[in-house]
Write a protein that holds these residues in place. Sequence first.
Motif, PDB file in Angstrom:
ATOM      1  N   GLU A  66       0.808  -1.248   0.000  1.00 19.65           N
ATOM      2  CA  GLU A  66       0.000   0.000   0.000  1.00 19.65           C
ATOM      3  C   GLU A  66       0.828   1.279   0.000  1.00 19.65           C
ATOM      4  N   LYS A  67       2.054   1.207   0.548  1.00 19.97           N
ATOM      5  CA  LYS A  67       2.853   2.435   0.635  1.00 19.97           C
ATOM      6  C   LYS A  67       3.463   2.850  -0.714  1.00 19.97           C
ATOM      7  N   GLY A  68       3.570   1.894  -1.635  1.00 24.73           N
ATOM      8  CA  GLY A  68       4.187   2.196  -2.933  1.00 24.73           C
ATOM      9  C   GLY A  68       3.300   3.113  -3.775  1.00 24.73           C
ATOM     10  N   ALA A  69       3.918   3.885  -4.677  1.00 23.33           N
ATOM     11  CA  ALA A  69       3.125   4.756  -5.554  1.00 23.33           C
ATOM     12  C   ALA A  69       3.775   4.835  -6.936  1.00 23.33           C
ATOM     13  N   LEU A  70       2.922   4.820  -7.953  1.00 24.80           N
ATOM     14  CA  LEU A  70       3.387   4.977  -9.339  1.00 24.80           C
ATOM     15  C   LEU A  70       2.743   6.213  -9.925  1.00 24.80           C
ATOM     16  N   LYS A  71       3.554   7.022 -10.587  1.00 26.56           N
ATOM     17  CA  LYS A  71       3.054   8.292 -11.123  1.00 26.56           C
ATOM     18  C   LYS A  71       3.241   8.318 -12.630  1.00 26.56           C
ATOM     19  N   PHE A  72       2.114   8.298 -13.336  1.00 28.63           N
ATOM     20  CA  PHE A  72       2.132   8.307 -14.801  1.00 28.63           C
ATOM     21  C   PHE A  72       2.157   9.757 -15.269  1.00 28.63           C
ATOM     22  N   TYR A  73       3.158  10.101 -16.076  1.00 35.18           N
ATOM     23  CA  TYR A  73       3.115  11.458 -16.631  1.00 35.18           C
ATOM     24  C   TYR A  73       3.481  11.412 -18.100  1.00 35.18           C
ATOM     25  N   GLY A  74       4.104  12.418 -18.629  1.00 34.40           N
ATOM     26  CA  GLY A  74       4.429  12.483 -20.051  1.00 34.40           C
ATOM     27  C   GLY A  74       4.944  13.886 -20.319  1.00 34.40           C
ATOM     28  N   GLY A  75       4.585  14.425 -21.438  1.00 36.62           N
ATOM     29  CA  GLY A  75       3.501  14.156 -22.352  1.00 36.62           C
ATOM     30  C   GLY A  75       2.130  14.094 -21.653  1.00 36.62           C
ATOM     31  N   GLU A  76       1.172  13.678 -22.437  1.00 39.11           N
ATOM     32  CA  GLU A  76      -0.198  13.683 -21.938  1.00 39.11           C
ATOM     33  C   GLU A  76      -0.765  12.258 -21.949  1.00 39.11           C
ATOM     34  N   PRO A  77      -0.959  11.655 -20.769  1.00 37.86           N
ATOM     35  CA  PRO A  77      -1.409  10.259 -20.688  1.00 37.86           C
ATOM     36  C   PRO A  77      -2.747   9.983 -21.377  1.00 37.86           C
ATOM     37  N   THR A  78      -3.622  10.995 -21.491  1.00 38.59           N
ATOM     38  CA  THR A  78      -4.937  10.738 -22.106  1.00 38.59           C
ATOM     39  C   THR A  78      -4.859  10.615 -23.629  1.00 38.59           C
ATOM     40  N   LEU A  79      -3.682  10.873 -24.227  1.00 36.63           N
ATOM     41  CA  LEU A  79      -3.571  10.717 -25.684  1.00 36.63           C
ATOM     42  C   LEU A  79      -3.454   9.241 -26.070  1.00 36.63           C
ATOM     43  N   ASN A  80      -3.123   8.386 -25.100  1.00 35.16           N
ATOM     44  CA  ASN A  80      -3.129   6.943 -25.369  1.00 35.16           C
ATOM     45  C   ASN A  80      -3.826   6.250 -24.195  1.00 35.16           C
ATOM     46  N   THR A  81      -5.136   6.529 -24.116  1.00 41.85           N
ATOM     47  CA  THR A  81      -5.941   6.028 -22.994  1.00 41.85           C
ATOM     48  C   THR A  81      -5.897   4.500 -22.932  1.00 41.85           C
ATOM     49  N   GLU A  82      -5.974   3.876 -24.106  1.00 42.89           N
ATOM     50  CA  GLU A  82      -6.030   2.414 -24.141  1.00 42.89           C
ATOM     51  C   GLU A  82      -4.784   1.792 -23.501  1.00 42.89           C
ATOM     52  N   ASN A  83      -3.617   2.304 -23.872  1.00 45.10           N
ATOM     53  CA  ASN A  83      -2.370   1.748 -23.339  1.00 45.10           C
ATOM     54  C   ASN A  83      -2.216   2.069 -21.847  1.00 45.10           C
ATOM     55  N   THR A  84      -2.681   3.243 -21.430  1.00 45.96           N
ATOM     56  CA  THR A  84      -2.593   3.596 -20.007  1.00 45.96           C
ATOM     57  C   THR A  84      -3.494   2.672 -19.182  1.00 45.96           C
ATOM     58  N   ILE A  85      -4.708   2.425 -19.682  1.00 50.96           N
ATOM     59  CA  ILE A  85      -5.630   1.526 -18.968  1.00 50.96           C
ATOM     60  C   ILE A  85      -5.072   0.106 -18.949  1.00 50.96           C
ATOM     61  N   TRP A  86      -4.478  -0.304 -20.054  1.00 54.84           N
ATOM     62  CA  TRP A  86      -3.867  -1.640 -20.094  1.00 54.84           C
ATOM     63  C   TRP A  86      -2.732  -1.739 -19.055  1.00 54.84           C
ATOM     64  N   ALA A  87      -1.923  -0.682 -18.949  1.00 49.04           N
ATOM     65  CA  ALA A  87      -0.800  -0.693 -17.994  1.00 49.04           C
ATOM     66  C   ALA A  87      -1.315  -0.793 -16.556  1.00 49.04           C
ATOM     67  N   ILE A  88      -2.373  -0.041 -16.239  1.00 50.95           N
ATOM     68  CA  ILE A  88      -2.936  -0.087 -14.873  1.00 50.95           C
ATOM     69  C   ILE A  88      -3.435  -1.506 -14.572  1.00 50.95           C
ATOM     70  N   ALA A  89      -4.144  -2.100 -15.544  1.00 47.28           N
ATOM     71  CA  ALA A  89      -4.667  -3.457 -15.339  1.00 47.28           C
ATOM     72  C   ALA A  89      -3.521  -4.450 -15.138  1.00 47.28           C
ATOM     73  N   TYR A  90      -2.473  -4.329 -15.942  1.00 50.50           N
ATOM     74  CA  TYR A  90      -1.325  -5.238 -15.856  1.00 50.50           C
ATOM     75  C   TYR A  90      -0.676  -5.141 -14.470  1.00 50.50           C
ATOM     76  N   LEU A  91      -0.486  -3.913 -14.015  1.00 51.94           N
ATOM     77  CA  LEU A  91       0.164  -3.705 -12.710  1.00 51.94           C
ATOM     78  C   LEU A  91      -0.685  -4.313 -11.593  1.00 51.94           C
ATOM     79  N   ARG A  92      -1.992  -4.150 -11.658  1.00 48.41           N
ATOM     80  CA  ARG A  92      -2.881  -4.738 -10.629  1.00 48.41           C
ATOM     81  C   ARG A  92      -2.856  -6.271 -10.700  1.00 48.41           C
ATOM     82  N   GLU A  93      -2.928  -6.802 -11.935  1.00 48.00           N
ATOM     83  CA  GLU A  93      -2.934  -8.271 -12.089  1.00 48.00           C
ATOM     84  C   GLU A  93      -1.657  -8.882 -11.537  1.00 48.00           C
ATOM     85  N   HIS A  94      -0.563  -8.099 -11.555  1.00 54.04           N
ATOM     86  CA  HIS A  94       0.714  -8.634 -11.118  1.00 54.04           C
ATOM     87  C   HIS A  94       1.094  -8.163  -9.715  1.00 54.04           C
TER      88      HIS A  94
END
Length: 272
Positions: A66-94
């Motif tokens: 719970e103490k860990g944190a990941l911060k997605f930035y860029g650039g603009e993360p909403t320009l590739n929503t699909e890949n960002t959502i896929w990354a979040i799902a992958y991180l949770r699954e693992h």
Amino acid sequence: MVFKERQSRAKGVVEDNRLMELHLYPGNRCNRDCDFCTVFGTPKGWAIEYTAEHLDATLASVMLHEKGALKFYGGEPTLNTENTIWAIAYLREHGFKGAMVIYSNGIKADQLLQILESDPLGKTTASLNYSIATGDGAPQMPQSSLRKLEAYERENEGAIAIGHPDIVDSGRGVDPFTGEETRPKVNHRCPHCYPVLRTDGQYHACPFAIENSAPHFQLGTVTDAPAKVTQNFTTFLNWIDTVHEPYAAEHDLPACTVCWKNLKELPVPEYK
Ligand SMILES: C[S@@+](CC[C@H](N)C(=O)[O-])C[C@H]1O[C@@H](n2cnc3c(N)ncnc32)[C@H](O)[C@@H]1O
Ligand code: SF4
Ligand code: SF4
């Protein structure tokens, strides 16, 4: 203002060779080109998608609890929503159970909310660009986007925060900045940010200087042992305190100016 600033957490925390926080950077492609942008964001910028290899390295170098944190930035993360959502799902699954933060200019509000809603643990929040949320220093985001984001924050308190107003001399820097004079710009002390994993596979020591390729920032790559990368990050922070900061103070320069303009005069940290 509906959105509140967040307090920053302890700096430089490493536990069992894992960082408490890590930034993820897929390039500087953006739907804006702010005149102060630290990463030189632009529609013509580079973009490389998150891959399993990149996220496996992430999972090996950040605290998974719970103490860990990941911060997605860029650039603009909403320009590739699909890949960002896929990354979040992958991180949770693992097995990543910590918080995730999406840094966004909020213009594509629907996509940003879609990203936040996609987290099965409901622990992904947003941090908005201060200038674009307020219109101070950059054209404000469309009112329709602002209203959607404000309504979401009212319904889900704490889901959308606003970034700090400070402008540092990094990337396009402070000179062209047109916002309020009162916004802090000069600081001799480095804020000791957590490092970045870029989607080209490089670990870089600073999210503000991410487009600066000086050897001083090169902590390793996804093929290195995570322990090497985290130890190199601690070496970098020691170098900031013992080499960089004394130089900035002696020459009366803002900390980030030293990183952009004076690094050739400073020895490279002694990395593994
Ligand atoms: C580089 S942007 C990327 C994410 C997104 N495009 C945005 O603007 O929020 C991440 C954050 O860096 C901030 N930023 C950009 N240039 C800066 C500067 N020169 N000094 C301080 N913060 C800066 C932005 O305001 C934003 O909050
Ligand atoms: S600050 Fe954010 S919105 Fe502005 S150009 Fe940089 S990346 Fe884009
Ligand atoms: S002083 Fe250097 S390392 Fe620290 S935040 Fe500024 S650019 Fe990054």
